[in-house]
Scaffold this motif. Sequence first.
Motif, PDB file in Angstrom:
ATOM      1  N   LEU A 106      -6.570  22.169 -17.796  1.00 28.32           N
ATOM      2  CA  LEU A 106      -5.254  22.191 -18.314  1.00 28.32           C
ATOM      3  C   LEU A 106      -4.882  20.613 -17.706  1.00 28.32           C
ATOM      4  CD1 LEU A 106      -2.959  25.007 -17.544  1.00 28.32           C
ATOM      5  CD2 LEU A 106      -3.887  24.937 -19.577  1.00 28.32           C
ATOM      6  N   HIS A 107      -5.141  19.612 -16.563  1.00 30.29           N
ATOM      7  CA  HIS A 107      -4.677  17.974 -16.834  1.00 30.29           C
ATOM      8  C   HIS A 107      -6.380  18.083 -17.488  1.00 30.29           C
ATOM      9  CE1 HIS A 107      -1.832  18.744 -12.953  1.00 30.29           C
ATOM     10  NE2 HIS A 107      -2.592  19.862 -12.684  1.00 30.29           N
ATOM     11  N   TRP A 108      -6.883  18.405 -17.909  1.00 29.28           N
ATOM     12  CA  TRP A 108      -7.951  17.633 -18.478  1.00 29.28           C
ATOM     13  C   TRP A 108      -8.113  17.808 -19.892  1.00 29.28           C
ATOM     14  CZ3 TRP A 108     -13.117  15.477 -18.519  1.00 29.28           C
ATOM     15  CH2 TRP A 108     -13.698  15.171 -17.576  1.00 29.28           C
ATOM     16  N   LEU A 109      -7.398  18.581 -20.641  1.00 28.73           N
ATOM     17  CA  LEU A 109      -6.562  18.693 -21.806  1.00 28.73           C
ATOM     18  C   LEU A 109      -6.342  17.456 -22.071  1.00 28.73           C
ATOM     19  CD1 LEU A 109      -6.359  22.254 -22.538  1.00 28.73           C
ATOM     20  CD2 LEU A 109      -8.252  20.002 -24.006  1.00 28.73           C
ATOM     21  N   GLY A 110      -4.640  17.890 -21.145  1.00 30.58           N
ATOM     22  CA  GLY A 110      -4.079  16.601 -21.247  1.00 30.58           C
ATOM     23  C   GLY A 110      -4.767  15.259 -21.220  1.00 30.58           C
ATOM     24  N   ALA A 111      -5.399  15.503 -20.240  1.00 34.20           N
ATOM     25  CA  ALA A 111      -5.661  13.420 -19.949  1.00 34.20           C
ATOM     26  C   ALA A 111      -6.523  13.100 -21.551  1.00 34.20           C
ATOM     27  CB  ALA A 111      -6.503  13.699 -18.592  1.00 34.20           C
ATOM     28  N   LEU A 112      -7.569  14.382 -21.847  1.00 30.44           N
ATOM     29  CA  LEU A 112      -8.024  14.253 -23.188  1.00 30.44           C
ATOM     30  C   LEU A 112      -7.219  13.693 -24.716  1.00 30.44           C
ATOM     31  CD1 LEU A 112     -10.885  16.788 -22.742  1.00 30.44           C
ATOM     32  CD2 LEU A 112     -11.538  14.086 -22.471  1.00 30.44           C
ATOM     33  N   ASN A 113      -6.002  14.408 -24.701  1.00 30.49           N
ATOM     34  CA  ASN A 113      -5.257  14.088 -25.943  1.00 30.49           C
ATOM     35  C   ASN A 113      -4.178  12.287 -24.953  1.00 30.49           C
ATOM     36  OD1 ASN A 113      -3.799  15.515 -27.847  1.00 30.49           O
ATOM     37  ND2 ASN A 113      -1.884  14.568 -26.423  1.00 30.49           N
ATOM     38  N   ASP A 114      -4.161  12.452 -24.156  1.00 34.12           N
ATOM     39  CA  ASP A 114      -3.279  11.323 -24.148  1.00 34.12           C
ATOM     40  C   ASP A 114      -4.403  10.150 -23.830  1.00 34.12           C
ATOM     41  OD1 ASP A 114      -1.226  12.178 -23.184  1.00 34.12           O
ATOM     42  OD2 ASP A 114      -1.401  11.957 -21.092  1.00 34.12           O
ATOM     43  N   LEU A 115      -6.075  10.497 -23.888  1.00 31.36           N
ATOM     44  CA  LEU A 115      -7.106   9.378 -23.983  1.00 31.36           C
ATOM     45  C   LEU A 115      -7.316   9.316 -25.717  1.00 31.36           C
ATOM     46  CD1 LEU A 115      -9.274  10.048 -21.080  1.00 31.36           C
ATOM     47  CD2 LEU A 115      -7.777   7.606 -21.184  1.00 31.36           C
ATOM     48  N   ALA A 135     -16.129   6.446 -28.881  1.00 29.53           N
ATOM     49  CA  ALA A 135     -15.540   7.164 -27.574  1.00 29.53           C
ATOM     50  C   ALA A 135     -14.449   7.578 -28.039  1.00 29.53           C
ATOM     51  CB  ALA A 135     -14.328   5.375 -26.883  1.00 29.53           C
ATOM     52  N   TYR A 136     -13.879   7.063 -28.453  1.00 31.80           N
ATOM     53  CA  TYR A 136     -12.362   8.149 -29.484  1.00 31.80           C
ATOM     54  C   TYR A 136     -12.725   9.537 -30.149  1.00 31.80           C
ATOM     55  CZ  TYR A 136      -8.968   9.007 -33.052  1.00 31.80           C
ATOM     56  OH  TYR A 136      -8.097  10.086 -33.802  1.00 31.80           O
ATOM     57  N   LEU A 137     -14.065   9.197 -31.212  1.00 28.73           N
ATOM     58  CA  LEU A 137     -14.328  10.696 -31.706  1.00 28.73           C
ATOM     59  C   LEU A 137     -16.016  11.260 -30.565  1.00 28.73           C
ATOM     60  CD1 LEU A 137     -16.455   8.793 -34.496  1.00 28.73           C
ATOM     61  CD2 LEU A 137     -14.763  10.845 -34.754  1.00 28.73           C
ATOM     62  N   TRP A 138     -16.291  10.651 -29.570  1.00 27.91           N
ATOM     63  CA  TRP A 138     -16.408  12.259 -27.894  1.00 27.91           C
ATOM     64  C   TRP A 138     -15.543  12.451 -27.604  1.00 27.91           C
ATOM     65  CZ3 TRP A 138     -17.244  10.271 -23.020  1.00 27.91           C
ATOM     66  CH2 TRP A 138     -18.088  10.802 -21.970  1.00 27.91           C
ATOM     67  N   LEU A 139     -14.534  12.032 -27.184  1.00 28.11           N
ATOM     68  CA  LEU A 139     -13.405  12.422 -26.411  1.00 28.11           C
ATOM     69  C   LEU A 139     -12.747  14.042 -27.469  1.00 28.11           C
ATOM     70  CD1 LEU A 139     -11.893   9.718 -25.564  1.00 28.11           C
ATOM     71  CD2 LEU A 139     -12.461  11.188 -24.194  1.00 28.11           C
ATOM     72  N   GLY A 140     -13.231  13.419 -28.798  1.00 29.33           N
ATOM     73  CA  GLY A 140     -12.738  14.294 -29.284  1.00 29.33           C
ATOM     74  C   GLY A 140     -13.527  16.210 -29.266  1.00 29.33           C
ATOM     75  N   ALA A 141     -14.914  15.643 -30.012  1.00 38.21           N
ATOM     76  CA  ALA A 141     -15.220  16.816 -29.422  1.00 38.21           C
ATOM     77  C   ALA A 141     -15.125  16.972 -28.674  1.00 38.21           C
ATOM     78  CB  ALA A 141     -16.521  15.836 -29.365  1.00 38.21           C
ATOM     79  N   LEU A 142     -15.166  16.025 -27.027  1.00 34.82           N
ATOM     80  CA  LEU A 142     -14.787  17.107 -25.970  1.00 34.82           C
ATOM     81  C   LEU A 142     -13.925  17.513 -25.692  1.00 34.82           C
ATOM     82  CD1 LEU A 142     -16.035  14.307 -23.192  1.00 34.82           C
ATOM     83  CD2 LEU A 142     -17.338  16.709 -23.680  1.00 34.82           C
TER      84      LEU A 142
END
Length: 200
Positions: free
Chosen positions: A140-149, A183-190
């Motif tokens: 859940l923390h990772w989802l929040g951080a990935l979204n914020d990034l 980085a933006y596209l990669w974070l979206g895939a993650l």
Amino acid sequence: MAGHFEPVPGGGAAVALDEVEISILRSLAVQLLELIGPGDEPVEGEDPLAALFAEGPSEPPADPALARLFPEAYAGPDADAKDEELRAASAEFRRFTERDLRSRKRADALTVVRTLDSLTSLTSSGEGGAVLKLTADDCLHWLGALNDLRLTIGTRLDVSDEDESDELYRLPDSDPRKPMVMAYLWLGALQESLVETLMP
């Protein structure tokens, strides 16, 4: 760099990351922490209950990325004078919620840094990467951080809707925005991979 999360027993998730991916993710999370700012340290002798009810700022941040992370609740940035009532309501809402929201976003980014740091001993042994295993809470923390990034990078790239991401795929390698776009596209895939992993 297309990591793919897999479910693990107990409701968590795991993803294989190489050293470069670990380094990029950690660097981005640290930059996010710097953008959000330090937490409020409790003052010696201060009543902890009073600290819970401390008020935050009432004005939106000037930095567009921070304004995206901490948006207006009722009135958008383009609201005109007739929306003064909405502006006042947004300011009041921000005053009582932004501190908690900042704390949560800081906790999300810190979880990313700490979980990646737990891989350091594995990557420093020369294996070239490691499998990151997250608990359900870490996810859940990772989802929040990935979204914020993604919101932060998207704001810096001036991405306003999903249609523009098609244009991002076609950027030439010579474009100075290319590394940030990747980085933006990669974070979206993650992020998408983690969401799919956590869905029942």
